[in-house]
Design a protein around this motif. Sequence first.
Motif, PDB file in Angstrom:
ATOM      1  N   LYS A   1      23.118  52.054  43.784  1.00 33.83           N
ATOM      2  CA  LYS A   1      24.491  51.570  43.927  1.00 33.83           C
ATOM      3  C   LYS A   1      24.773  51.144  45.365  1.00 33.83           C
ATOM      4  O   LYS A   1      24.248  51.722  46.311  1.00 33.83           O
ATOM      5  CB  LYS A   1      25.480  52.628  43.464  1.00 33.83           C
ATOM      6  CG  LYS A   1      25.383  52.959  41.972  1.00 33.83           C
ATOM      7  CD  LYS A   1      26.486  53.908  41.560  1.00 33.83           C
ATOM      8  CE  LYS A   1      26.396  54.214  40.071  1.00 33.83           C
ATOM      9  NZ  LYS A   1      25.204  55.016  39.740  1.00 33.83           N
ATOM     10  N   ASN A   2      25.615  50.121  45.487  1.00 31.96           N
ATOM     11  CA  ASN A   2      25.974  49.586  46.797  1.00 31.96           C
ATOM     12  C   ASN A   2      27.419  49.099  46.727  1.00 31.96           C
ATOM     13  O   ASN A   2      27.680  47.918  46.510  1.00 31.96           O
ATOM     14  CB  ASN A   2      25.028  48.462  47.197  1.00 31.96           C
ATOM     15  CG  ASN A   2      25.164  48.071  48.662  1.00 31.96           C
ATOM     16  OD1 ASN A   2      26.242  48.181  49.242  1.00 31.96           O
ATOM     17  ND2 ASN A   2      24.070  47.611  49.258  1.00 31.96           N
ATOM     18  N   PHE A   3      28.345  50.038  46.876  1.00 30.41           N
ATOM     19  CA  PHE A   3      29.764  49.703  46.766  1.00 30.41           C
ATOM     20  C   PHE A   3      30.222  48.817  47.915  1.00 30.41           C
ATOM     21  O   PHE A   3      31.089  47.963  47.745  1.00 30.41           O
ATOM     22  CB  PHE A   3      30.600  50.988  46.727  1.00 30.41           C
ATOM     23  CG  PHE A   3      30.328  51.839  45.524  1.00 30.41           C
ATOM     24  CD1 PHE A   3      30.913  51.545  44.300  1.00 30.41           C
ATOM     25  CD2 PHE A   3      29.489  52.924  45.602  1.00 30.41           C
ATOM     26  CE1 PHE A   3      30.664  52.311  43.184  1.00 30.41           C
ATOM     27  CE2 PHE A   3      29.228  53.716  44.492  1.00 30.41           C
ATOM     28  CZ  PHE A   3      29.819  53.404  43.269  1.00 30.41           C
ATOM     29  N   ASN A   4      29.629  49.014  49.084  1.00 30.62           N
ATOM     30  CA  ASN A   4      29.994  48.207  50.238  1.00 30.62           C
ATOM     31  C   ASN A   4      29.644  46.738  50.026  1.00 30.62           C
ATOM     32  O   ASN A   4      30.408  45.849  50.410  1.00 30.62           O
ATOM     33  CB  ASN A   4      29.299  48.732  51.487  1.00 30.62           C
ATOM     34  CG  ASN A   4      29.655  47.921  52.718  1.00 30.62           C
ATOM     35  OD1 ASN A   4      30.814  47.838  53.106  1.00 30.62           O
ATOM     36  ND2 ASN A   4      28.648  47.307  53.332  1.00 30.62           N
TER      37      ASN A   4
ATOM     38  N   GLY B   1      35.509  51.810  35.114  1.00 34.22           N
ATOM     39  CA  GLY B   1      34.784  51.603  36.358  1.00 34.22           C
ATOM     40  C   GLY B   1      34.449  52.930  37.010  1.00 34.22           C
ATOM     41  O   GLY B   1      33.921  53.843  36.385  1.00 34.22           O
ATOM     42  N   GLY B   2      34.751  53.034  38.291  1.00 33.93           N
ATOM     43  CA  GLY B   2      34.521  54.274  39.014  1.00 33.93           C
ATOM     44  C   GLY B   2      33.156  54.343  39.673  1.00 33.93           C
ATOM     45  O   GLY B   2      32.332  53.434  39.561  1.00 33.93           O
TER      46      GLY B   2
ATOM     47  N   THR C   1      33.000  45.317  37.022  1.00 29.41           N
ATOM     48  CA  THR C   1      34.400  45.636  37.291  1.00 29.41           C
ATOM     49  C   THR C   1      34.594  46.256  38.675  1.00 29.41           C
ATOM     50  O   THR C   1      33.804  47.103  39.098  1.00 29.41           O
ATOM     51  CB  THR C   1      34.978  46.592  36.223  1.00 29.41           C
ATOM     52  OG1 THR C   1      36.350  46.855  36.551  1.00 29.41           O
ATOM     53  CG2 THR C   1      34.206  47.899  36.160  1.00 29.41           C
ATOM     54  N   PRO C   2      35.649  45.839  39.393  1.00 30.54           N
ATOM     55  CA  PRO C   2      35.978  46.463  40.678  1.00 30.54           C
ATOM     56  C   PRO C   2      36.852  47.707  40.519  1.00 30.54           C
ATOM     57  O   PRO C   2      37.195  48.340  41.519  1.00 30.54           O
ATOM     58  CB  PRO C   2      36.753  45.357  41.398  1.00 30.54           C
ATOM     59  CG  PRO C   2      37.458  44.637  40.291  1.00 30.54           C
ATOM     60  CD  PRO C   2      36.504  44.667  39.120  1.00 30.54           C
ATOM     61  N   GLN C   3      37.193  48.073  39.302  1.00 32.66           N
ATOM     62  CA  GLN C   3      38.148  49.153  39.068  1.00 32.66           C
ATOM     63  C   GLN C   3      37.661  50.492  39.620  1.00 32.66           C
ATOM     64  O   GLN C   3      36.519  50.891  39.391  1.00 32.66           O
ATOM     65  CB  GLN C   3      38.426  49.293  37.567  1.00 32.66           C
ATOM     66  CG  GLN C   3      39.262  48.169  36.999  1.00 32.66           C
ATOM     67  CD  GLN C   3      39.298  48.201  35.484  1.00 32.66           C
ATOM     68  OE1 GLN C   3      38.425  47.646  34.832  1.00 32.66           O
ATOM     69  NE2 GLN C   3      40.302  48.857  34.928  1.00 32.66           N
ATOM     70  N   ASN C   4      38.570  51.146  40.344  1.00 29.53           N
ATOM     71  CA  ASN C   4      38.304  52.474  40.900  1.00 29.53           C
ATOM     72  C   ASN C   4      37.055  52.491  41.787  1.00 29.53           C
ATOM     73  O   ASN C   4      36.306  53.462  41.818  1.00 29.53           O
ATOM     74  CB  ASN C   4      38.192  53.502  39.771  1.00 29.53           C
ATOM     75  CG  ASN C   4      39.490  53.620  38.991  1.00 29.53           C
ATOM     76  OD1 ASN C   4      40.537  53.909  39.560  1.00 29.53           O
ATOM     77  ND2 ASN C   4      39.419  53.372  37.691  1.00 29.53           N
ATOM     78  N   LYS C   5      36.858  51.384  42.489  1.00 30.02           N
ATOM     79  CA  LYS C   5      35.786  51.235  43.468  1.00 30.02           C
ATOM     80  C   LYS C   5      36.396  50.646  44.743  1.00 30.02           C
ATOM     81  O   LYS C   5      37.515  50.096  44.710  1.00 30.02           O
ATOM     82  CB  LYS C   5      34.693  50.288  42.943  1.00 30.02           C
ATOM     83  CG  LYS C   5      34.060  50.697  41.621  1.00 30.02           C
ATOM     84  CD  LYS C   5      33.110  49.623  41.118  1.00 30.02           C
ATOM     85  CE  LYS C   5      32.562  49.944  39.737  1.00 30.02           C
ATOM     86  NZ  LYS C   5      31.697  48.877  39.211  1.00 30.02           N
ATOM     87  N   PRO C   6      35.698  50.691  45.862  1.00 29.55           N
ATOM     88  CA  PRO C   6      36.232  50.076  47.092  1.00 29.55           C
ATOM     89  C   PRO C   6      36.614  48.603  46.899  1.00 29.55           C
ATOM     90  O   PRO C   6      37.549  48.118  47.539  1.00 29.55           O
ATOM     91  CB  PRO C   6      35.081  50.237  48.088  1.00 29.55           C
ATOM     92  CG  PRO C   6      34.380  51.478  47.634  1.00 29.55           C
ATOM     93  CD  PRO C   6      34.459  51.454  46.128  1.00 29.55           C
TER      94      PRO C   6
END
Length: 331
Positions: A267-270, A304-305, A312-317
Amino acid sequence: MACTLTFLLMSCQEKNSSEKINGISLVASKDSLKDQQLTTIIKTNSNAVSLMPYAFTNRDETSKLIFDTDWQWFGETGDGIEHTIKLLKARNLQLMLKPHIWLRNGDFTGDLSFKNEAQWIEFESSYRDYILFYAQIAEKHHVELFCIGTELYNFVQERPEFWLQLITDVRAIYSGMLVYAENWDKVEKTQLWQHLDFIGVDAYFPLSDEASPAEEEIRGGWEEPKKMLDSLSEFYKKPILFTEYGYRNIDFALKEPWNSDRDRHDKNFNLQAKALKILYEEMWNEEWFAGGFIWKWHQHKNSGGLDNDQFTPQNKPAEKVLKKYYRKFSH
């Protein structure tokens, strides 16, 4: 919102417009959309929502499309779409109706073809019924934008007469604006743009081969796509609309942004958040660009999350980035 999308769509066709279509692609669900579930949509600062009714075909058995059936999820059917339209309109959200085809085994719709003329004719007849069915719903509820097809390059290239007649038939019953959604790598080759109101792009342009590229590299990756889209808009005198755009929160997300495989990824939320930030800064300021619909948004607030690695960008940065830039370009 401060202005209706009808006005916004018209202003997006003018080179001096600074207002944009800040849209989300709302995934249909098994049950009905609840009014209280609209709160999360409102909080994104979106001014538009894309709704996606599905049709299905099993080419091993028939070339006919099946749609609006009792075994589909409610949100994908005619009744479900009408129910959702009414709720969204009551919240002053504006709409694009964007029919999709699902092929057996998840085959890519852009490669769709048939072995003989009889199969083509059967398919075209059912596709026409499918599109006109939802065009009538769009007209009934004053939906502002209707998409006549999604990622169907081979179909468009092999059967151009069908598509020209379909556009005529849709315009005979639907008074809103029309778009077609072509895949990012075929948008230059599609011949329909002169007959439509927008150039629709499912904008999964590859931007970097790196696992976690720096901001400068991502911006550099947009250089060639931007030149192409600017030229295309100028040639046809039509604005560019991202009928889909988005990124996953994984390493290498910008190498093949269209890839939705379910394999395990780091995972790479940034990267997801950074890629969206740069997209908004690179594209939303362009005069020839009308805006877009992020892929994708689910109705349930806990979607999301941090355990999710899909689009989906939901509940993520990335959700904070979406809200920030949609607020900026909302007026």
